[in-house]
Design a protein around this motif. Structure first.
Motif, PDB file in Angstrom:
ATOM      1  N   PHE A   8       1.379  59.518 -20.219  1.00 38.66           N
ATOM      2  CA  PHE A   8       0.847  58.671 -19.154  1.00 38.66           C
ATOM      3  C   PHE A   8       1.822  58.628 -17.981  1.00 38.66           C
ATOM      4  O   PHE A   8       1.416  58.783 -16.819  1.00 38.66           O
ATOM      5  N   ALA A   9       3.098  58.395 -18.258  1.00 39.29           N
ATOM      6  CA  ALA A   9       4.101  58.313 -17.189  1.00 39.29           C
ATOM      7  C   ALA A   9       4.173  59.622 -16.412  1.00 39.29           C
ATOM      8  O   ALA A   9       4.245  59.623 -15.171  1.00 39.29           O
TER       9      ALA A   9
ATOM     10  N   TRP B  42       2.816  62.832 -11.771  1.00 41.84           N
ATOM     11  CA  TRP B  42       2.413  64.149 -11.263  1.00 41.84           C
ATOM     12  C   TRP B  42       1.148  64.044 -10.419  1.00 41.84           C
ATOM     13  O   TRP B  42       1.022  64.699  -9.377  1.00 41.84           O
ATOM     14  N   SER B  43       0.209  63.221 -10.847  1.00 44.80           N
ATOM     15  CA  SER B  43      -1.030  63.045 -10.088  1.00 44.80           C
ATOM     16  C   SER B  43      -0.745  62.467  -8.706  1.00 44.80           C
ATOM     17  O   SER B  43      -1.250  62.961  -7.693  1.00 44.80           O
TER      18      SER B  43
ATOM     19  N   LYS C 216      -6.544  61.344 -18.177  1.00 45.97           N
ATOM     20  CA  LYS C 216      -7.462  60.917 -17.121  1.00 45.97           C
ATOM     21  C   LYS C 216      -7.150  59.503 -16.643  1.00 45.97           C
ATOM     22  O   LYS C 216      -7.276  59.190 -15.464  1.00 45.97           O
ATOM     23  N   GLY C 217      -6.766  58.635 -17.586  1.00 48.02           N
ATOM     24  CA  GLY C 217      -6.405  57.281 -17.190  1.00 48.02           C
ATOM     25  C   GLY C 217      -5.236  57.275 -16.228  1.00 48.02           C
ATOM     26  O   GLY C 217      -5.224  56.551 -15.224  1.00 48.02           O
ATOM     27  N   ALA C 218      -4.243  58.097 -16.521  1.00 47.30           N
ATOM     28  CA  ALA C 218      -3.101  58.216 -15.614  1.00 47.30           C
ATOM     29  C   ALA C 218      -3.542  58.789 -14.272  1.00 47.30           C
ATOM     30  O   ALA C 218      -3.030  58.389 -13.217  1.00 47.30           O
TER      31      ALA C 218
ATOM     32  N   LEU D 200       9.213  57.074 -12.570  1.00 45.13           N
ATOM     33  CA  LEU D 200       8.304  57.282 -13.695  1.00 45.13           C
ATOM     34  C   LEU D 200       8.719  58.486 -14.547  1.00 45.13           C
ATOM     35  O   LEU D 200       8.650  58.447 -15.779  1.00 45.13           O
ATOM     36  N   VAL D 201       9.154  59.543 -13.884  1.00 44.49           N
ATOM     37  CA  VAL D 201       9.593  60.727 -14.622  1.00 44.49           C
ATOM     38  C   VAL D 201      10.837  60.416 -15.443  1.00 44.49           C
ATOM     39  O   VAL D 201      10.978  60.850 -16.591  1.00 44.49           O
ATOM     40  N   MET D 202      11.744  59.631 -14.888  1.00 44.83           N
ATOM     41  CA  MET D 202      12.949  59.257 -15.626  1.00 44.83           C
ATOM     42  C   MET D 202      12.593  58.376 -16.831  1.00 44.83           C
ATOM     43  O   MET D 202      13.208  58.478 -17.898  1.00 44.83           O
ATOM     44  N   LEU D 203      11.586  57.524 -16.689  1.00 50.70           N
ATOM     45  CA  LEU D 203      11.120  56.707 -17.809  1.00 50.70           C
ATOM     46  C   LEU D 203      10.588  57.601 -18.928  1.00 50.70           C
ATOM     47  O   LEU D 203      10.884  57.387 -20.113  1.00 50.70           O
ATOM     48  N   ALA D 204       9.816  58.620 -18.569  1.00 47.73           N
ATOM     49  CA  ALA D 204       9.293  59.564 -19.567  1.00 47.73           C
ATOM     50  C   ALA D 204      10.438  60.278 -20.279  1.00 47.73           C
ATOM     51  O   ALA D 204      10.376  60.517 -21.494  1.00 47.73           O
TER      52      ALA D 204
END
Length: 424
Positions: free
Chosen positions: A23-24, A29-30, A159-161, A188-192
């Motif tokens: 999701f993150a 990315w979206s 899709k939710g993300a 967000l990427v760092m959280l992932a």
């Protein structure tokens, strides 16, 4: 575990962590893709510049995908996934830096565009690895009996993300600007990257083989092209995304056709994705393994039909409804395709089949951006979308007539067999 358990895959802790990571990443990315498209179109006011973004990401993602699949099958999946996320964080930070006031005040527009296109290109390199890695990792986190449910939740999360990413991108551009929106994406990427370490390393199922790279690539491609069900499913989605999709030129519709601005840009993107996620959540309660092939054909046909309506619309509310309904059919199509791939692919070939899937469907997003930009330049955005939707409908009719194994596919027995294996 009941056969109809809508939460079967969610009963595994690592799968829940995987969903959070996905999701993150997809949310970031979206947003990043849409924000960069808006920024580049704002800098150039050129539809072809949007096509160039798609080309920069498509070329490496497509041509490196077979090699990526070979590597994924040979390597430990969680470690490879972690490396991909770490490299993606560098791209996100680079885009954040390129849109800062310091760079915009001291660099020429062309220099900034070259920097953006370069980072998008390296993002395409990573895309070649992300697809097969994620496809392979899911199969190592949940048992085979939960594959259909896992495919539903994974696709729904994606899709939710996309829903929130698309919606937030337009509003955040209007509220805090491109630069700070890209800063949120980097966070967000760092959280992932932090969360992915909560997933344990997995066994490598294909390490004991004497196959050369050439033989490995050939075996993966041969498997897909010799299986009419998998080939037909991938072809349907590829054509739908390549010709029927219009996400890459939503900025053109928002600014020039519907006069809706950045908020309308976000709403258009969110309408398509929200329809998809609603349909995907419904499939956790309504089984899609019965008459699977017919459901896939109907879903892709419905997607193309409502994209034609979107292309013909000159009203924002009608465009939103058309995209929402198109998204619902797209959501069903995605879940069915992922279920087919998970159940029909041998464990030792998941990386290579996932790579071919990326070439067919994942990379067609970027190639579709090229096609959409060029077609919009030649025919105008509305006619380009209507022509693309018509090609999608024609493809469905041809495959329905020519591909009997896909048309008559029913996965119910496969699912029950995997469930009985787990019970025993």
């Amino acid at each position: 575990m009941a056969k109809t358990d809508p939460y079967a895959a969610l009963r595994f802790k690592e799968f829940n962590i995987f969903l959070l990571v996905r999701f993150a990443l997809v949310f970031g990315w979206s947003m990043q893709f849409l924000v960069i498209e808006w920024q580049v179109y704002d800098l150039t006011n050129s539809k072809l510049s949007l096509a160039l973004i798609g080309a920069c990401e498509f070329l490496p993602a497509f041509f490196l995908a077979p090699f990526a699949g070979h590597i994924v099958d040979k390597k430990e999946k969680r470690s490879l996934f972690t490396l991909c996320i770490a490299l993606f964080s560098l791209i996100s930070f680079g885009l954040f830096w390129l849109t800062s006031d310091q760079i915009e005040n001291n660099w020429s527009t062309n220099s900034i565009l070259i920097g953006i296109y370069g980072l998008v290109f390296f993002g395409g390199v990573l895309r070649a690895f992300f697809g097969p890695t994620i496809f392979s990792l899911i199969a190592l986190i949940v048992p085979k009996s939960a594959y259909p449910n896992a495919a539903t939740w994974s696709s729904s999360t994606w899709k939710g993300a996309s829903v929130f990413g698309a919606l937030c991108s337009g509003f955040l551009i209007a509220w805090i600007g491109v630069h700070y929106t890209l800063g949120i994406i980097f966070g967000l990427v760092m959280l992932a990257l932090v969360l992915v370490f909560q997933i344990s390393k997995k066994p490598v199922l294909n390490k004991a083989t004497n196959e050369s790279i050439k033989e490995s690539l050939k075996s993966g491609i041969d498997f897909v092209f010799n299986d009419k069900v998998i080939l037909g499913a991938l072809t349907l989605d590829m054509v739908a995304v390549l010709f029927g999709g219009a996400v890459a030129i939503f900025a053109v519709f928002a600014k020039d056709v519907l006069d809706a601005g950045p908020r309308g840009f976000g709403i258009l993107n969110a309408a398509l994705s929200s329809g998809s996620i609603l349909a995907m959540v419904a499939t956790t309660y309504i089984p899609i393994t019965k008459n699977t092939g017919k459901k896939l054909l109907i879903a892709v046909f419905g997607f193309g039909l409502f994209m034609i309506l979107f292309g013909a619309s000159k009203l924002l509310w009608l465009s939103v409804i058309a995209l929402f309904l198109s998204g619902m059919f797209d959501g069903v199509s995605m879940v069915v395709r992922q279920t087919i791939l998970q159940l029909k692919t041998p464990d030792h070939m998941r990386g290579r089949v996932g790579a071919v899937n990326s070439m067919f469907v994942g990379s067609s997003n970027e190639l579709g951006a090229v096609e959409s930009g060029v077609a919009a330049r030649i025919f105008g955005a509305p006619l380009a979308v209507m022509l693309g939707g018509s090609v999608t409908l024609l493809t469905v009719l041809v495959i329905n007539y020519k591909n009997k194994p896909l048309r008559e596919l029913d996965l119910q027995e496969d699912v029950e067999e995997k469930f009985d294996e787990l019970k025993s």
